[in-house]
Scaffold this active site. Structure first.
Site, PDB file in Angstrom:
ATOM      1  N   ARG A  97      48.100  12.527  43.101  1.00  0.00           N
ATOM      2  CA  ARG A  97      48.874  11.880  42.431  1.00  0.00           C
ATOM      3  C   ARG A  97      48.990  10.421  42.843  1.00  0.00           C
ATOM      4  O   ARG A  97      49.010  10.008  43.973  1.00  0.00           O
ATOM      5  CB  ARG A  97      50.502  12.412  42.613  1.00  0.00           C
ATOM      6  N   THR A 130      45.562   7.269  51.725  1.00  0.00           N
ATOM      7  CA  THR A 130      44.807   7.630  50.409  1.00  0.00           C
ATOM      8  C   THR A 130      43.454   7.601  50.525  1.00  0.00           C
ATOM      9  O   THR A 130      42.712   8.020  49.910  1.00  0.00           O
ATOM     10  CB  THR A 130      45.358   6.737  49.346  1.00  0.00           C
ATOM     11  N   ARG A 159      48.733  15.759  46.540  1.00  0.00           N
ATOM     12  CA  ARG A 159      48.655  14.786  47.583  1.00  0.00           C
ATOM     13  C   ARG A 159      48.183  13.295  46.799  1.00  0.00           C
ATOM     14  O   ARG A 159      47.636  13.404  46.126  1.00  0.00           O
ATOM     15  CB  ARG A 159      47.536  14.978  48.578  1.00  0.00           C
ATOM     16  N   HIS A 160      48.836  12.418  47.662  1.00  0.00           N
ATOM     17  CA  HIS A 160      48.431  10.962  47.269  1.00  0.00           C
ATOM     18  C   HIS A 160      46.977  10.722  48.073  1.00  0.00           C
ATOM     19  O   HIS A 160      47.039  10.162  49.254  1.00  0.00           O
ATOM     20  CB  HIS A 160      49.459   9.809  47.924  1.00  0.00           C
ATOM     21  N   VAL A 161      45.893  10.627  47.116  1.00  0.00           N
ATOM     22  CA  VAL A 161      44.766  10.480  47.897  1.00  0.00           C
ATOM     23  C   VAL A 161      43.579  10.056  46.672  1.00  0.00           C
ATOM     24  O   VAL A 161      43.822  10.474  45.439  1.00  0.00           O
ATOM     25  CB  VAL A 161      44.248  11.574  48.682  1.00  0.00           C
TER      26      VAL A 161
END
Length: 408
Positions: A97, A130, A159-161
């Site tokens: 995300r 990230t 996950r923010h990645v």
């Protein structure tokens, strides 16, 4: 010399013994003990095979009637292990995300859906990392995916990645999904969120950014843009594209190479990349493409109970930049808009292919990001007069902005 003749009874007995001996002799000549055992084994094998065939491939009616009469069969075939569970496809989904693109709203929906549809939602607690080093890509994410693979499938990992190509490490590539929004609107939402948080708590922004000094916290957005503060210039503004370009260092450099690589990854790896401005259509497509995960998502999204919870994630004190500041910001984010327009076109193409009727009420004459920027922030009642003055100034800025930009 006397001649003794046998009686008729004796002759008859002798003939019978002679015939019996001849029959036994003949039988002994034709069949040895080994042949007899072989025949019996063949007969037994045939009987067993016939029994298995009848039980698995449709037994004769008489056997069915007998089994019904006798009750439940005790054969192992009837009480063997159940058939393996058929997993939906795909059974492994990653939602990497993008920050401030409605991801918290989607995660709230996923928590409800995971309980409803019995899939495993794995949410990472890491929000500020990230990018991964090469060592971390091998030892971190690969090990993570191997560990997650032991969780009963299907699962969805969020996950923010930035995008990671698992095929480089000889691991099956999961299916990716994501949502983005107008780049300027995303930037402004993040700018004010870092400073003032959202409606979940009056002091949550102080917890998130405790080291931020008041001079920075209350820095005017126009000053930040026009005086080229690091937060309002590149490479900080080049934010969305790396989530789709990947972990390569060049993916973080604003330019054509990163944009084109991000576009190719969208076409090759992402099942769907939606746009936040048409969130209801995004949810409809996800329900169509991933029914095991997103079935009934739109019903939940429109429910009053969810809206009461979801409205708490809105950023507070968001203001609209001036006309000049918007011009400067748009030029600095040209690569972000190149990618955003590409994703929007692909999203609309997917809707047409599936035959989905759009529920969005977009105006063809109003830029998408300006419509979002015009949203007012609710203030306490005792500040109502100041809010009204602020709204008048904001309306003037909106009118000026509409005169210079036709397409976002």
């Amino acid at each position: 010399m006397k001649h003794y003749s046998s009686s008729p009874r004796q002759n008859h007995s002798r003939e019978r013994d002679s015939k019996k001996g001849l029959w036994l002799s003949t039988f002994g000549l034709r069949f040895s003990l080994r042949d007899y055992v072989f025949c019996m084994a063949t007969l037994l094998l045939f009987c067993v095979a016939s029994l298995v065939y009848q039980l698995n491939g449709g037994p004769p009616k008489v056997l069915l009637e007998i089994r019904q009469y006798l009750g439940e069969s005790t054969f192992v075939d009837d009480h063997g292990p159940p058939a393996p569970r058929v997993l939906p496809f795909p059974s492994q989904v990653i939602y990497n995300r993008v920050g401030k693109c409605g991801s918290r709203t989607v995660v709230l929906l996923l928590r409800i859906l995971a309980e409803k549809h019995q899939f495993n939602l794995v949410s990472s607690d890491i929000h500020n990392k990230t990018r991964l080093t090469k060592h971390e890509q091998v030892s971190g994410w690969v090990d993570l995916m191997r560990n997650i693979s032991t969780i009963p499938q299907p699962f969805l990992y969020t996950r923010h990645v930035h995008f990671l190509n698992f095929t480089r490490f000889r691991i099956d590539q999961p299916v990716y999904i994501n949502i983005i929004r107008d780049p300027i609107n995303r930037f402004l939402s993040n700018y004010f969120f870092r400073r003032f948080g959202d409606w979940r708590g009056e002091q949550n922004h102080l917890i998130r950014t405790p080291q931020m000094k008041d001079d920075e916290r209350y820095l005017d957005i126009n000053v930040c843009i026009m005086e080229d503060y690091p937060e309002c210039s590149n490479p900080r503004l080049f934010y969305i594209v790396p989530y789709f370009c990947g972990q390569h260092p060049q993916c973080r450099e604003p330019g054509t190479w990163a944009v084109e690589r991000a576009k190719q990854n969208v076409l090759d790896t992402f099942l769907l990349v939606g746009i936040l401005e048409e969130l209801e259509d995004v949810l409809l497509l996800l329900e169509r493409l991933l029914p095991h995960y997103f079935s009934d998502v739109l019903t939940i999204y429109k429910s009053p109970a969810f809206w009461k919870l979801g409205n708490l994630t809105g950023t507070v004190k968001k203001q609209m930049p001036s006309f000049e500041a918007l011009q400067v910001l748009y030029q600095r984010m040209k690569y972000e808009y190149d990618f955003y327009n590409f994703v929007r076109d692909q999203f609309h193409l997917t809707k047409r292919k599936i035959g989905l009727k759009s529920t969005s009420q977009n105006s063809a004459h109003e830029p998408d990001f300006l419509r979002e920027l015009a949203l007012r922030t609710h203030e306490p009642l005792e500040e109502e007069e100041e809010e009204e003055e602020g709204e008048e100034e904001e309306d003037v800025g909106q009118e000026d902005a509409n005169t210079w930009l036709v397409q976002p």
